[in-house]
Scaffold this motif. Structure first.
Motif, mmCIF file in Angstrom:
data_model
loop_
_atom_site.group_PDB
_atom_site.id
_atom_site.type_symbol
_atom_site.label_atom_id
_atom_site.label_comp_id
_atom_site.label_asym_id
_atom_site.label_seq_id
_atom_site.Cartn_x
_atom_site.Cartn_y
_atom_site.Cartn_z
ATOM 1 N N LYS B 2 0.839 -1.199 0.000
ATOM 2 C CA LYS B 2 0.000 0.000 0.000
ATOM 3 C C LYS B 2 0.873 1.247 0.000
ATOM 4 O O LYS B 2 1.857 1.309 0.724
ATOM 5 C CB LYS B 2 -0.911 0.002 1.225
ATOM 6 C CG LYS B 2 -1.942 -1.103 1.202
ATOM 7 C CD LYS B 2 -2.732 -1.130 2.497
ATOM 8 C CE LYS B 2 -3.692 -2.297 2.493
ATOM 9 N NZ LYS B 2 -4.408 -2.422 3.782
ATOM 10 N N PRO B 3 0.485 2.245 -0.821
ATOM 11 C CA PRO B 3 1.299 3.474 -0.884
ATOM 12 C C PRO B 3 1.191 4.276 0.410
ATOM 13 O O PRO B 3 0.109 4.469 0.941
ATOM 14 C CB PRO B 3 0.704 4.237 -2.064
ATOM 15 C CG PRO B 3 -0.667 3.682 -2.236
ATOM 16 C CD PRO B 3 -0.652 2.273 -1.738
ATOM 17 N N ASN B 4 2.310 4.708 0.866
ATOM 18 C CA ASN B 4 2.411 5.491 2.097
ATOM 19 C C ASN B 4 2.281 6.978 1.765
ATOM 20 O O ASN B 4 2.843 7.454 0.767
ATOM 21 C CB ASN B 4 3.794 5.191 2.709
ATOM 22 C CG ASN B 4 4.079 6.035 3.903
ATOM 23 O OD1 ASN B 4 4.487 7.174 3.754
ATOM 24 N ND2 ASN B 4 3.872 5.460 5.063
ATOM 25 N N LEU B 5 1.544 7.718 2.611
ATOM 26 C CA LEU B 5 1.309 9.141 2.324
ATOM 27 C C LEU B 5 2.619 9.914 2.210
ATOM 28 O O LEU B 5 2.822 10.693 1.280
ATOM 29 C CB LEU B 5 0.425 9.768 3.415
ATOM 30 C CG LEU B 5 0.225 11.279 3.299
ATOM 31 C CD1 LEU B 5 -0.487 11.661 2.004
ATOM 32 C CD2 LEU B 5 -0.552 11.816 4.510
ATOM 33 N N LYS B 6 3.514 9.639 3.158
ATOM 34 C CA LYS B 6 4.775 10.381 3.149
ATOM 35 C C LYS B 6 5.541 10.125 1.858
ATOM 36 O O LYS B 6 6.040 11.045 1.223
ATOM 37 C CB LYS B 6 5.628 9.977 4.356
ATOM 38 C CG LYS B 6 6.938 10.749 4.451
ATOM 39 C CD LYS B 6 7.709 10.375 5.700
ATOM 40 C CE LYS B 6 7.733 11.495 6.686
ATOM 41 N NZ LYS B 6 8.471 11.199 7.898
ATOM 42 N N SER B 8 4.291 9.161 -0.921
ATOM 43 C CA SER B 8 3.561 9.758 -2.043
ATOM 44 C C SER B 8 3.832 11.250 -2.140
ATOM 45 O O SER B 8 3.979 11.799 -3.233
ATOM 46 C CB SER B 8 2.051 9.515 -1.880
ATOM 47 O OG SER B 8 1.767 8.146 -2.008
ATOM 48 N N VAL B 9 3.895 11.893 -0.965
ATOM 49 C CA VAL B 9 4.181 13.327 -0.977
ATOM 50 C C VAL B 9 5.573 13.571 -1.551
ATOM 51 O O VAL B 9 5.775 14.445 -2.403
ATOM 52 C CB VAL B 9 4.075 13.916 0.451
ATOM 53 C CG1 VAL B 9 4.591 15.361 0.476
ATOM 54 C CG2 VAL B 9 2.635 13.877 0.948
ATOM 55 N N ILE B 10 6.536 12.789 -1.088
ATOM 56 C CA ILE B 10 7.917 12.960 -1.573
ATOM 57 C C ILE B 10 7.988 12.727 -3.079
ATOM 58 O O ILE B 10 8.574 13.520 -3.824
ATOM 59 C CB ILE B 10 8.872 12.003 -0.823
ATOM 60 C CG1 ILE B 10 8.990 12.429 0.646
ATOM 61 C CG2 ILE B 10 10.246 11.984 -1.480
ATOM 62 C CD1 ILE B 10 9.737 11.432 1.529
ATOM 63 N N GLU B 11 7.360 11.641 -3.512
ATOM 64 C CA GLU B 11 7.406 11.338 -4.953
ATOM 65 C C GLU B 11 6.714 12.420 -5.764
ATOM 66 O O GLU B 11 7.186 12.831 -6.832
ATOM 67 C CB GLU B 11 6.751 9.977 -5.221
ATOM 68 C CG GLU B 11 7.614 8.801 -4.776
ATOM 69 C CD GLU B 11 6.897 7.471 -4.940
ATOM 70 O OE1 GLU B 11 5.790 7.466 -5.525
ATOM 71 O OE2 GLU B 11 7.429 6.453 -4.471
ATOM 72 N N HIS B 12 5.587 12.860 -5.216
ATOM 73 C CA HIS B 12 4.851 13.913 -5.942
ATOM 74 C C HIS B 12 5.686 15.179 -6.057
ATOM 75 O O HIS B 12 5.796 15.780 -7.134
ATOM 76 C CB HIS B 12 3.533 14.211 -5.218
ATOM 77 C CG HIS B 12 2.785 15.362 -5.822
ATOM 78 N ND1 HIS B 12 2.406 15.393 -7.152
ATOM 79 C CD2 HIS B 12 2.353 16.530 -5.279
ATOM 80 C CE1 HIS B 12 1.774 16.529 -7.401
ATOM 81 N NE2 HIS B 12 1.731 17.235 -6.275
ATOM 82 N N LEU B 13 6.298 15.573 -4.953
ATOM 83 C CA LEU B 13 7.083 16.812 -4.983
ATOM 84 C C LEU B 13 8.360 16.653 -5.808
ATOM 85 O O LEU B 13 8.798 17.589 -6.462
ATOM 86 C CB LEU B 13 7.421 17.255 -3.547
ATOM 87 C CG LEU B 13 6.227 17.821 -2.766
ATOM 88 C CD1 LEU B 13 6.604 18.101 -1.321
ATOM 89 C CD2 LEU B 13 5.714 19.111 -3.416
ATOM 90 N N GLU B 14 8.934 15.452 -5.774
ATOM 91 C CA GLU B 14 10.150 15.267 -6.571
ATOM 92 C C GLU B 14 9.847 15.244 -8.062
ATOM 93 O O GLU B 14 10.732 15.470 -8.887
ATOM 94 C CB GLU B 14 10.856 13.984 -6.137
ATOM 95 C CG GLU B 14 11.614 14.191 -4.829
ATOM 96 C CD GLU B 14 12.465 12.997 -4.465
ATOM 97 O OE1 GLU B 14 12.287 11.942 -5.089
ATOM 98 O OE2 GLU B 14 13.278 13.120 -3.536
ATOM 99 N N SER B 15 8.590 14.957 -8.372
ATOM 100 C CA SER B 15 8.227 14.983 -9.793
ATOM 101 C C SER B 15 8.110 16.427 -10.296
ATOM 102 O O SER B 15 8.066 16.668 -11.505
ATOM 103 C CB SER B 15 6.890 14.257 -10.000
ATOM 104 O OG SER B 15 5.820 15.034 -9.480
ATOM 105 N N VAL B 16 8.045 17.338 -9.339
ATOM 106 C CA VAL B 16 7.954 18.757 -9.713
ATOM 107 C C VAL B 16 9.374 19.288 -9.834
ATOM 108 O O VAL B 16 10.078 19.426 -8.840
ATOM 109 C CB VAL B 16 7.166 19.538 -8.637
ATOM 110 C CG1 VAL B 16 7.159 21.019 -8.961
ATOM 111 C CG2 VAL B 16 5.752 19.005 -8.526
#
Lengths: 164, 194
Positions: B2-6, B8-16
């Motif tokens: 299961k994807p972890n929120l933390k 996901s946040v890191i991955e999302h922000l690193e994609s920016v």
């Protein structure tokens, strides 16, 4: 050079956390870099931290609305909140895609908390100190953020087997 | 898993990420001489502030001087028109001087006007709150004149002509009358004529 490319990208992410969208983040970063360059050379012991503060203040200036300001939040700290910390976010499981969809719907303060918690690995007390807010304010917003993420992803998350 | 929120946040922000072109622009911005010329900006700011100060001083003083002179001329004319009775009579300044012992200065026999007139007498008066001497005279044609003497304050009154230097009095027109203003022996003279 005051900011190298890695630093610029980190600042860009923080700007993105504040503004919620990339065009806004780009403008905020440009404005911040220009302002930092007006400082005397060598005057900034920690340019990145200074830039984040400039960026945050600038963002508040730009929004000029309490509703949109990251400073807005519950100023009270209920006793029950004392039991809350960023730990309650640890148990949340949300996919990156879902987070991406919801990102712009979070308010600036919530995004900023997520940024410091996830990227900088800060506790609520550290976040409060960094933002110049009271710990109770940050805890209240974490509590609300958790509830909001539950509401945001509740149905879809259940369908996708995501734990909230 | 299961994807972890933390995460996901890191991955999302690193994609920016900023693209290379944008990073190049921001680096170029930091290399621009004007971008780091805080000292020049500061110097320019100080220079601009100094210019502004000079402009204010230069413009303010000339505005302030006529204001005070106008007020003195206005008051002199009002006294002239009132024709208040004289307190002392005499045909020379020396005769009148003994009466004016509260002025804080000695009366002066003025160089101007040299029109062949004669002195009639004088009285105390006030010009802008300062005690002054008002001497009344008739010119050669018998027209009434009033000559005022009051301490001269160059800072607030500005530069005024001095007949001793061959300069002609400055003339203002107030309520249909001419008022001549000049300086002699550290005193401001104002002459009102019918």
């Amino acid at each position: 050079m005051l900011f190298d490319r890695d630093m610029l990208n980190r600042l860009y992410r923080y700007a993105y956390a504040l503004s919620g969208d990339e065009p806004g983040a780009g403008d905020l970063l440009q404005d911040t870099v220009e302002r930092c360059l007006q400082r005397p050379p060598g005057a900034l012991a920690c340019p990145e931290a200074y830039a984040r503060r400039v960026m945050r203040n600038r963002y508040i200036d730009i929004t000029r609305r309490r509703k949109a300001s990251p400073e807005t939040g519950d100023a009270h700290a209920d006793a029950e909140l004392l039991a809350i910390d960023t730990h309650c976010l640890e148990s949340l499981t949300v996919s990156r895609d879902m987070l991406q969809q919801a990102w712009s719907r979070l308010d600036a303060f919530e995004r900023e908390i997520l940024y410091y918690w996830a990227v900088e690995d800060m506790t609520a007390a550290q976040i409060a100190s960094t933002l110049g807010s009271r710990r109770g304010t940050v805890l209240a917003r974490i509590h609300r953020l958790r509830a909001r993420l539950r509401a945001e992803f509740g149905d879809d998350a259940a369908a996708q087997g995501v734990k909230l | 898993m299961k994807p972890n929120l933390k995460q996901s946040v890191i991955e999302h922000l690193e994609s920016v990420r900023l693209d290379d072109a944008r990073l190049d622009e921001l680096e170029a911005l930091q290399r621009m001489p004007s971008a780091r010329s805080w000292w020049r900006n500061r110097t320019l700011q100080l220079f601009a502030a100094a210019c502004l100060l000079v402009a204010v001083v230069v413009n303010w003083l000339p505005l302030e001087q006529p204001d005070l002179l106008d007020a003195i001329a206005e008051e002199a004319v009002m006294n002239h028109l009132a024709q208040t009775p004289l307190e002392v009579h005499g045909t020379t300044v020396a005769e009148l001087d003994g009466h004016f012992d509260q002025l804080g200065f000695r009366l002066v026999e003025p160089l101007a006007p040299a029109d062949g007139g004669r002195l009639l007498g004088g009285r105390y008066c006030s010009l802008q709150g300062v005690t002054a001497a008002q001497l009344r005279r008739h010119d050669a044609q018998g027209r009434t004149q009033n000559l005022y003497q009051v301490p001269y304050q160059p800072a607030s009154m500005g530069e005024l002509p001095d007949p001793a230097l061959g300069e002609q009095p400055r003339t203002l027109q107030v309520r249909g009358l001419n008022v001549d203003l000049w300086v002699e022996h550290g005193l401001l003279f104002a002459l009102t004529r019918d």
